[in-house]
Motif scaffolding. Structure first.
Motif, PDB file in Angstrom:
ATOM      1  N   LEU A 161     -11.028   5.545  -6.143  1.00 39.31           N
ATOM      2  CA  LEU A 161     -10.656   4.140  -6.186  1.00 39.31           C
ATOM      3  C   LEU A 161     -11.827   3.240  -5.801  1.00 39.31           C
ATOM      4  O   LEU A 161     -12.551   3.519  -4.850  1.00 39.31           O
ATOM      5  N   VAL A 171      -4.235   0.888   0.195  1.00 41.95           N
ATOM      6  CA  VAL A 171      -3.095   1.723  -0.175  1.00 41.95           C
ATOM      7  C   VAL A 171      -2.361   2.134   1.099  1.00 41.95           C
ATOM      8  O   VAL A 171      -2.961   2.249   2.172  1.00 41.95           O
ATOM      9  N   LEU A 212      -3.167   8.217  -6.002  1.00 41.55           N
ATOM     10  CA  LEU A 212      -2.459   6.947  -6.096  1.00 41.55           C
ATOM     11  C   LEU A 212      -1.031   7.135  -6.571  1.00 41.55           C
ATOM     12  O   LEU A 212      -0.152   6.308  -6.290  1.00 41.55           O
ATOM     13  N   ILE A 218       0.377  -0.220  -2.990  1.00 43.10           N
ATOM     14  CA  ILE A 218      -1.003  -0.589  -3.321  1.00 43.10           C
ATOM     15  C   ILE A 218      -1.030  -2.108  -3.381  1.00 43.10           C
ATOM     16  O   ILE A 218      -0.228  -2.725  -4.099  1.00 43.10           O
TER      17      ILE A 218
END
Length: 250
Positions: A161, A171, A212, A218
C-alpha cells in the motif's frame, strides 16, 4: 456567491484565475475564518519551493491570514461552513490564494459519501508537497479506475500500500491502526494526533495489498476531513474507528 482569488496583490474572481506555470499547492482548511495549521503549511511550502524551484517562499503567516480574511469577506463565505483556500507558489515566485466552494460540513468531518476503492499500481510519490505534477497524476489515477470504482487505492511494484503525504491512508484491523509511512505534512500530523486522542495504537509498517481484503476499515485524510471507503474490490468495510477519530480532529 462569487468566490475570489488573490495573486501578488491583484484580486479577481476565482473563475477568471489561471495558473499556467508549474506550482506547489497547499489546501488550507478554514472554519469560522480561522485558518488551521497555517504556520506548518507555510513552513512546508518554503522547504518545497527551495527543493523544487531553488528559492524559498517569502510568505509570512500574518500576511497570509490578512489576505485570506479579505478573500473570504469578498466571497461572502459564511463562517458557519468549512472552506478550503488553495495557496499556490509558482516557479516564477508568484504567490496566490484561491477560495474554493464552501462545504456544508462544520469543521473536520467524516464524509457521508463512502466511495469504493480500486487497487492500482503506481510509483511511490517523490514529492512531499502537492504540486501541479502530483495533481495531474492523482487525477489520472482516479480516471483510470473510473467505471470500476470511485477512487484509486495505490500500491507499489512490491504490491504494498502507498500512502501519499497530502492524502495519508490508514487501515484498521482488530482495533489497531496501521499506515505504511510517516510524514511531516499537516494531513498526516493531524490524523496521527487524532488517532492517539481517540485511544488507538498506530503502527507504521509495510501493508501488503492482499491484506487489505481482511481489513475492517480503510480511510484517507485530506485538508478538511476523512473519507472512509465502503469497499475495496468486493470486500465490504466499516467506518467505526474513522468516526471516532474525526471527532478528535481540530
Amino acid at each position: 456567491m462569487k468566490l475570489m482569488a488573490w495573486c501578488d496583490g491583484r484580486v479577481v474572481e476565482a473563475q477568471e484565475f489561471r495558473q499556467t506555470s508549474p506550482y506547489i499547492i497547499h489546501r488550507l482548511h478554514v472554519y469560522r475564518y480561522k485558518v488551521y495549521n497555517l504556520a506548518r503549511h507555510i513552513h512546508l511550502m518554503r522547504d518545497a519551493s527551495m527543493s523544487l524551484f531553488g528559492f524559498a517562499s517569502l510568505c509570512r503567516v500574518e500576511d497570509a491570514e490578512r489576505i485570506i480574511g479579505q478573500l473570504l469577506h469578498l466571497s461572502r463565505v459564511s463562517p458557519n461552513f468549512s472552506c478550503v483556500v488553495a495557496m499556490r507558489l509558482n516557479s516564477h515566485g508568484e504567490l496566490s490564494f484561491e477560495v474554493e466552494a464552501p462545504s456544508y460540513y462544520s469543521g473536520f468531518a467524516l464524509r457521508v459519501n463512502r466511495p469504493k476503492g480500486v487497487l492500482l499500481t503506481a510509483p511511490q510519490p517523490e514529492f512531499l508537497s502537492q504540486n501541479s505534477i502530483t495533481l495531474a497524476l492523482d487525477a489520472m489515477y482516479d480516471a483510470r479506475v473510473n467505471g470500476r470504482g470511485d477512487v484509486a487505492v495505490l500500491v507499489n511494484e512490491k504490491e504494498e500500500l502507498i500512502s501519499r503525504p497530502w492524502l495519508p491512508v490508514f487501515v484498521v484491523f482488530n482495533n489497531r491502526i496501521y499506515t505504511p509511512k510517516a510524514y511531516e505534512t499537516v494531513e498526516y500530523v493531524t490524523a496521527v494526533d487524532a488517532i492517539r486522542k481517540a485511544g488507538y495504537e498506530l503502527t507504521i509498517r509495510p501493508i501488503p495489498a492482499n491484506s487489505l481484503m481482511r481489513m475492517d476499515e480503510i480511510f484517507m485524510v485530506d485538508a478538511t476531513g476523512v473519507t472512509s471507503l465502503s469497499k475495496i474490490a468486493d470486500h465490504s468495510l466499516f467506518s467505526v474507528a474513522a468516526a471516532l477519530i474525526v471527532e478528535q480532529m481540530c
